[in-house]
Motif scaffolding. Structure first.
Motif, mmCIF file in Angstrom:
data_model
loop_
_atom_site.group_PDB
_atom_site.id
_atom_site.type_symbol
_atom_site.label_atom_id
_atom_site.label_comp_id
_atom_site.label_asym_id
_atom_site.label_seq_id
_atom_site.Cartn_x
_atom_site.Cartn_y
_atom_site.Cartn_z
ATOM 1 N N SER A 134 -1.847 2.429 6.006
ATOM 2 C CA SER A 134 -0.834 3.290 5.391
ATOM 3 C C SER A 134 0.081 2.454 4.512
ATOM 4 N N ASP A 135 0.783 3.106 3.589
ATOM 5 C CA ASP A 135 1.608 2.373 2.620
ATOM 6 C C ASP A 135 3.007 2.052 3.115
ATOM 7 N N TYR A 179 -6.107 4.464 2.032
ATOM 8 C CA TYR A 179 -4.657 4.223 2.035
ATOM 9 C C TYR A 179 -3.937 5.554 2.218
ATOM 10 N N VAL A 180 -3.422 5.756 3.423
ATOM 11 C CA VAL A 180 -2.715 6.998 3.738
ATOM 12 C C VAL A 180 -1.252 6.839 3.337
ATOM 13 N N ASP A 181 -0.562 7.953 3.115
ATOM 14 C CA ASP A 181 0.818 7.918 2.651
ATOM 15 C C ASP A 181 1.771 8.366 3.759
ATOM 16 N N ILE A 228 0.206 11.771 4.255
ATOM 17 C CA ILE A 228 0.938 12.928 4.761
ATOM 18 C C ILE A 228 2.320 13.037 4.098
ATOM 19 N N HIS A 229 2.374 12.665 2.818
ATOM 20 C CA HIS A 229 3.609 12.699 2.034
ATOM 21 C C HIS A 229 4.082 14.141 1.829
ATOM 22 N N THR A 270 8.333 1.129 1.412
ATOM 23 C CA THR A 270 8.224 2.256 0.487
ATOM 24 C C THR A 270 6.948 2.112 -0.339
ATOM 25 N N CYS A 271 6.554 3.216 -0.980
ATOM 26 C CA CYS A 271 5.206 3.323 -1.525
ATOM 27 C C CYS A 271 4.904 2.459 -2.737
#
Length: 507
Positions: free
Chosen positions: A324-325, A36-38, A272-273, A77-78
């Motif tokens: 991704s989130d 799970y990428v950000d 990549i936050h 959003t996350c």
């Protein structure tokens, strides 16, 4: 005659054992790794047209699996996305929103979660990386085991960034206890009162590696000012540049320890936050500055996990879901020149919107599924939501869900495994507005107050707000430029009724 009988006897035994082995192999449950990428956008991968950065490991994963073109996070959003993923329930039903780093756990421990379900199927479960779902009961003592947390919602093992990289506390937690904490230097955290601890961004801007907006001008650790205030825990502080290496090693360790039996790993990357602080190994790995560099860094993390599975000889028996989130964001507070350096690259691909937005790029995620033994390589345009991962995996591993489990999750395992392109007929898109997909049509529900808040304007985000109904034909207009609601009043009414039904809890 005796020889013939003996031959028949041996042949029968061999045949029986062969059939048994085949049945046993078919029934063997796969390992499951959910990467799970950000904040990674649909267009941020080479396989989806990225310009200025290469993602060879993820591209390889896609080449050997299915690249989905219309798969969505449950929200833009996350915290809401993560909540929906793990509970199979839309986030709005629990008023789940982006939370502070000292917020209590927002998942009801009485709910059966995705890891709970997989434990029932015999899996060992682990989460490594960003959490941001709250910890404790609202009065956290960071100097002891913090409960409730991942263990209380189904994870056997956890190694966490408690919230996000831009929020305190800036420490790792292993099995819900701060790693490396000295008892003589206890941690305190506050999101309301300034603490006498670390320097404050508003007072010591000369200490900052990256300047930032007013939201992030709290305690400074490792040259980065964060949201919130913190004191103590000097020996436990993380170093941002080392985060991807620490998390990847912990993920690999979990795989190594549990290689002999089915396991579920939720590998939740910080990249990549923002703050985007690339390790020197990846500085200038792209042509887009820090944002591109941490995309390359993320790709390396994925490659390391893939290599570990291969080295252990279990890659064929492992189902990997990469996604991704929420959608991409260039400027989310820290000054790293992502907007200035993006060049011809389109983080959301051809789609309009971003993180925080109800337009397509807010929830349409890069999504890849790989399972070499079962999944045939290709591309799928099935309409899918991450909220359905719960029920779909339950079907895969043979767990029957009760009526109260994963109430919004649909079993679409055939679509996830590429056996069918039939996905959802209706899909909710949740942001600061509500959208609904029905085939190629996209409807955005009107807002009574469609004024865009200042904080979104400062982030250069178009959230998709309008006081009027919006309808788009994504086949003809994938960038959502032409509102055709006035041409299709019956369809608008139909989609509003469907949305009303979901919001009322009837679907």
């Amino acid at each position: 005659m005796k020889i013939l009988n003996m031959f028949n006897y041996v042949f029968t035994i061999v045949l029986t054992l062969t059939i048994f082995d085949q049945v046993n192999a078919q029934e063997k449950k796969p390992n499951i790794v959910l990467i799970y990428v950000d904040d990674l956008g649909y267009g941020d991968l080479g396989i989806n047209g990225a310009i200025g950065v290469k993602t060879p490991n993820v591209d390889k994963l896609a080449a050997n699996g299915i690249n989905f073109t219309d798969a969505h996070a449950a929200a833009a959003t996350c915290t809401p996305s993560r909540y929906s993923l793990l509970t199979g329930q839309y986030a709005f039903r629990n008023k789940a929103a982006i939370i502070d780093g000292d917020a209590p756990l927002i998942i009801d421990t009485e709910m059966r979660t995705l890891p709970d379900m997989l434990k029932d199927a015999g899996y060992t479960t682990g989460v490594v990386g960003k959490w941001h779902l709250g910890l404790g009961d609202g009065n956290v003592n960071w100097n002891d085991v913090v409960k409730p947390g991942p263990k209380e919602v189904g994870f056997d093992y956890s190694f966490l960034i408690p919230a996000t990289g831009d929020r305190v506390p800036t420490v790792f937690m292993e099995n819900q206890k701060v790693v490396g904490l000295e008892p003589a230097d206890p941690i305190k955290v506050s999101y309301n009162l300034q603490l006498d601890g670390y320097p404050i961004g508003t007072e010591r801007p000369e200490l900052l590696k990256q300047h930032t907006d007013s939201q992030h001008l709290g305690s400074i650790t490792n040259g980065i000012s964060r949201i919130g205030y913190m004191s103590g825990g000097q020996s436990a502080l993380w170093v941002d540049e080392k985060i991807p290496f620490v998390l990847t090693e912990k993920a690999k360790d979990f795989i190594e320890v549990n290689k002999a039996n089915p396991f579920f790993l939720f590998f939740s990357l910080h990249d990549i936050h923002q703050p985007r602080i690339a390790n020197v190994k990846f500085v200038e790995a792209s042509q887009m500055g820090p944002r591109g560099d941490v995309i390359a860094q993320m790709d390396w993390c994925v490659g390391e996990v893939m290599k570990k599975l291969l080295d252990l000889g279990i890659s064929e028996d492992t189902l990997i879901i990469f996604t991704s989130d929420n959608g991409p964001i260039l400027d989310d507070g820290y000054l790293d020149y992502a907007r200035e350096l993006v060049g011809a690259h389109k983080p959301g691909g051809i789609y309009k919107g971003s993180k925080y937005s109800v337009f397509e790029a807010g929830t349409r995620m890069p999504t890849i599924v790989s399972w070499p033994k079962i999944v045939k390589p290709g591309t799928s345009n099935a309409l899918l939501s991450q909220v359905d991962i719960y029920a779909s995996l339950a079907s895969l591993v043979g767990v029957k869900l009760s009526k109260v489990d994963a109430p919004d999750s649909q079993n679409l395992i055939d679509a996830w495994l590429g056996k069918s392109t039939k996905g959802r007929t209706i899909l909710l898109e949740e942001a600061y507005a509500f959208g609904l997909r029905m085939g190629n049509y996209k409807y955005i529900m009107p807002k009574v107050n469609a004024t865009i808040p200042e904080w979104l304007i400062k982030k250069f985000v178009d959230p998709g707000f309008s006081s009027k109904a919006q309808l788009f034909d994504l086949k003809a207009d994938p960038s959502e430029e032409y509102n055709i609601a006035h041409l299709h009043p019956d369809l608008v009414n139909k989609m509003q009724k469907e949305l009303n039904s979901i919001l009322a809890g009837r679907k």
